[in-house]
Design a protein around this motif. Structure first.
Motif, mmCIF file in Angstrom:
data_model
loop_
_atom_site.group_PDB
_atom_site.id
_atom_site.type_symbol
_atom_site.label_atom_id
_atom_site.label_comp_id
_atom_site.label_asym_id
_atom_site.label_seq_id
_atom_site.Cartn_x
_atom_site.Cartn_y
_atom_site.Cartn_z
ATOM 1 N N ASP A 95 -2.410 -2.498 -4.988
ATOM 2 C CA ASP A 95 -2.799 -1.273 -4.296
ATOM 3 C C ASP A 95 -3.251 -1.586 -2.871
ATOM 4 O OD1 ASP A 95 -3.243 1.483 -4.067
ATOM 5 O OD2 ASP A 95 -5.366 1.251 -4.596
ATOM 6 N N VAL A 96 -3.999 -2.658 -2.703
ATOM 7 C CA VAL A 96 -4.454 -3.063 -1.370
ATOM 8 C C VAL A 96 -3.250 -3.385 -0.490
ATOM 9 C CG1 VAL A 96 -5.700 -4.827 -0.075
ATOM 10 C CG2 VAL A 96 -6.715 -3.861 -2.143
ATOM 11 N N GLN A 97 -2.283 -4.119 -1.022
ATOM 12 C CA GLN A 97 -1.080 -4.472 -0.260
ATOM 13 C C GLN A 97 -0.281 -3.219 0.101
ATOM 14 O OE1 GLN A 97 -0.329 -7.529 1.020
ATOM 15 N NE2 GLN A 97 1.188 -6.333 2.145
ATOM 16 N N ARG A 98 -0.174 -2.288 -0.833
ATOM 17 C CA ARG A 98 0.546 -1.044 -0.573
ATOM 18 C C ARG A 98 -0.104 -0.269 0.560
ATOM 19 N NH1 ARG A 98 -0.084 4.150 -1.854
ATOM 20 N NH2 ARG A 98 -1.918 3.725 -3.094
ATOM 21 N N ARG A 99 -1.427 -0.208 0.568
ATOM 22 C CA ARG A 99 -2.151 0.476 1.638
ATOM 23 C C ARG A 99 -1.954 -0.226 2.986
ATOM 24 N NH1 ARG A 99 -6.611 3.918 0.230
ATOM 25 N NH2 ARG A 99 -6.473 4.495 -1.950
ATOM 26 N N LEU A 100 -1.950 -1.555 2.968
ATOM 27 C CA LEU A 100 -1.694 -2.309 4.201
ATOM 28 C C LEU A 100 -0.300 -2.016 4.732
ATOM 29 C CD1 LEU A 100 -3.317 -5.768 3.415
ATOM 30 C CD2 LEU A 100 -4.084 -4.096 5.104
ATOM 31 N N ASN A 101 0.680 -1.941 3.828
ATOM 32 C CA ASN A 101 2.052 -1.642 4.241
ATOM 33 C C ASN A 101 2.158 -0.248 4.845
ATOM 34 O OD1 ASN A 101 2.864 -4.148 3.366
ATOM 35 N ND2 ASN A 101 3.648 -3.412 1.399
ATOM 36 N N ILE A 102 1.455 0.719 4.274
ATOM 37 C CA ILE A 102 1.454 2.080 4.815
ATOM 38 C C ILE A 102 0.832 2.090 6.205
ATOM 39 C CG2 ILE A 102 0.467 4.385 4.537
ATOM 40 C CD1 ILE A 102 0.787 3.971 1.488
ATOM 41 N N ALA A 103 -0.288 1.391 6.379
ATOM 42 C CA ALA A 103 -0.950 1.334 7.691
ATOM 43 C C ALA A 103 -0.061 0.645 8.716
ATOM 44 C CB ALA A 103 -2.291 0.605 7.568
ATOM 45 N N ASP A 104 0.613 -0.435 8.313
ATOM 46 C CA ASP A 104 1.527 -1.125 9.229
ATOM 47 C C ASP A 104 2.678 -0.224 9.631
ATOM 48 O OD1 ASP A 104 0.015 -3.405 9.218
ATOM 49 O OD2 ASP A 104 1.280 -4.501 7.801
ATOM 50 N N ALA A 105 3.236 0.512 8.674
ATOM 51 C CA ALA A 105 4.343 1.417 8.974
ATOM 52 C C ALA A 105 3.897 2.513 9.934
ATOM 53 C CB ALA A 105 4.897 2.021 7.687
ATOM 54 N N ALA A 106 2.689 3.024 9.737
ATOM 55 C CA ALA A 106 2.172 4.057 10.626
ATOM 56 C C ALA A 106 1.954 3.525 12.035
ATOM 57 C CB ALA A 106 0.856 4.619 10.076
ATOM 58 N N ALA A 107 1.615 2.239 12.150
ATOM 59 C CA ALA A 107 1.381 1.618 13.453
ATOM 60 C C ALA A 107 2.672 1.109 14.082
ATOM 61 C CB ALA A 107 0.380 0.473 13.320
ATOM 62 N N GLY A 108 3.779 1.193 13.347
ATOM 63 C CA GLY A 108 5.054 0.737 13.883
ATOM 64 C C GLY A 108 5.269 -0.760 13.771
ATOM 65 N N VAL A 109 4.536 -1.423 12.893
ATOM 66 C CA VAL A 109 4.660 -2.868 12.695
ATOM 67 C C VAL A 109 5.572 -3.106 11.505
ATOM 68 C CG1 VAL A 109 3.403 -4.980 12.145
ATOM 69 C CG2 VAL A 109 2.354 -3.254 13.613
ATOM 70 N N ARG A 168 -9.685 -1.186 -6.550
ATOM 71 C CA ARG A 168 -8.288 -1.289 -6.121
ATOM 72 C C ARG A 168 -7.714 -2.635 -6.538
ATOM 73 N NH1 ARG A 168 -10.633 1.334 -1.571
ATOM 74 N NH2 ARG A 168 -9.837 3.452 -1.424
ATOM 75 N N THR A 169 -6.536 -2.584 -7.084
ATOM 76 C CA THR A 169 -5.864 -3.825 -7.463
ATOM 77 C C THR A 169 -5.293 -4.478 -6.214
ATOM 78 O OG1 THR A 169 -3.734 -2.750 -7.779
ATOM 79 C CG2 THR A 169 -5.221 -2.816 -9.688
ATOM 80 N N ALA A 170 -4.897 -5.730 -6.340
ATOM 81 C CA ALA A 170 -4.296 -6.436 -5.208
ATOM 82 C C ALA A 170 -3.023 -5.729 -4.757
ATOM 83 C CB ALA A 170 -4.010 -7.884 -5.583
#
Length: 123
Positions: free
Chosen positions: A21-35, A17-19
């Motif tokens: 891609d990792v950031q994109r996944r973190l953003n998706i997880a944050d959005a799912a958690a409501g952050v 995973r590129t940097a």
């Protein structure tokens, strides 16, 4: 048989995973958690993961033995790692939902966010 020479020529395996891609996944997880982005510094924050909480609700006749049903609910909650915050029994028989005081109490606990769901042995 695989040659060890070909493995040595290839060198280290590149990251999958590129940097970005990792950031994109973190953003998706944050959005799912409501952050919202930038709200939490994930490099220093340690998140506390709470166990899912349930209310066990049992309903039966005044002379009914609900022990087996109660045990089933406890085993089910334990299998999923859920925390039981309350056990509520209605002993007035199988009335309509509107006539069950215990059910109203259980639903109120859900509305107050003390628990996330009711756990019952029957539909």
């Amino acid at each position: 048989m695989v040659s060890s020479e070909s493995e040595q020529k290839r060198g280290a395996t590149p990251p999958r995973r590129t940097a970005g891609d990792v950031q994109r996944r973190l953003n998706i997880a944050d959005a799912a958690a409501g952050v919202t982005p930038g709200e939490v510094d994930t490099s220093t924050a340690v998140s506390k993961i709470e166990r899912f909480r349930v209310v066990v609700y049992l309903c039966g006749a005044a002379n009914a033995n609900l022990g087996a049903a109660q045990d089933e609910c406890h085993e089910y909650a334990e299998a999923f790692g859920w925390e039981i915050v309350a056990e509520i029994e209605d002993r007035a028989g199988l009335n309509k939902p509107e006539g069950r005081a215990g059910l109203a109490q259980a639903v109120e606990r859900i509305k107050n966010r003390e628990a996330g769901a009711l756990l019952t042995p029957w539909r």
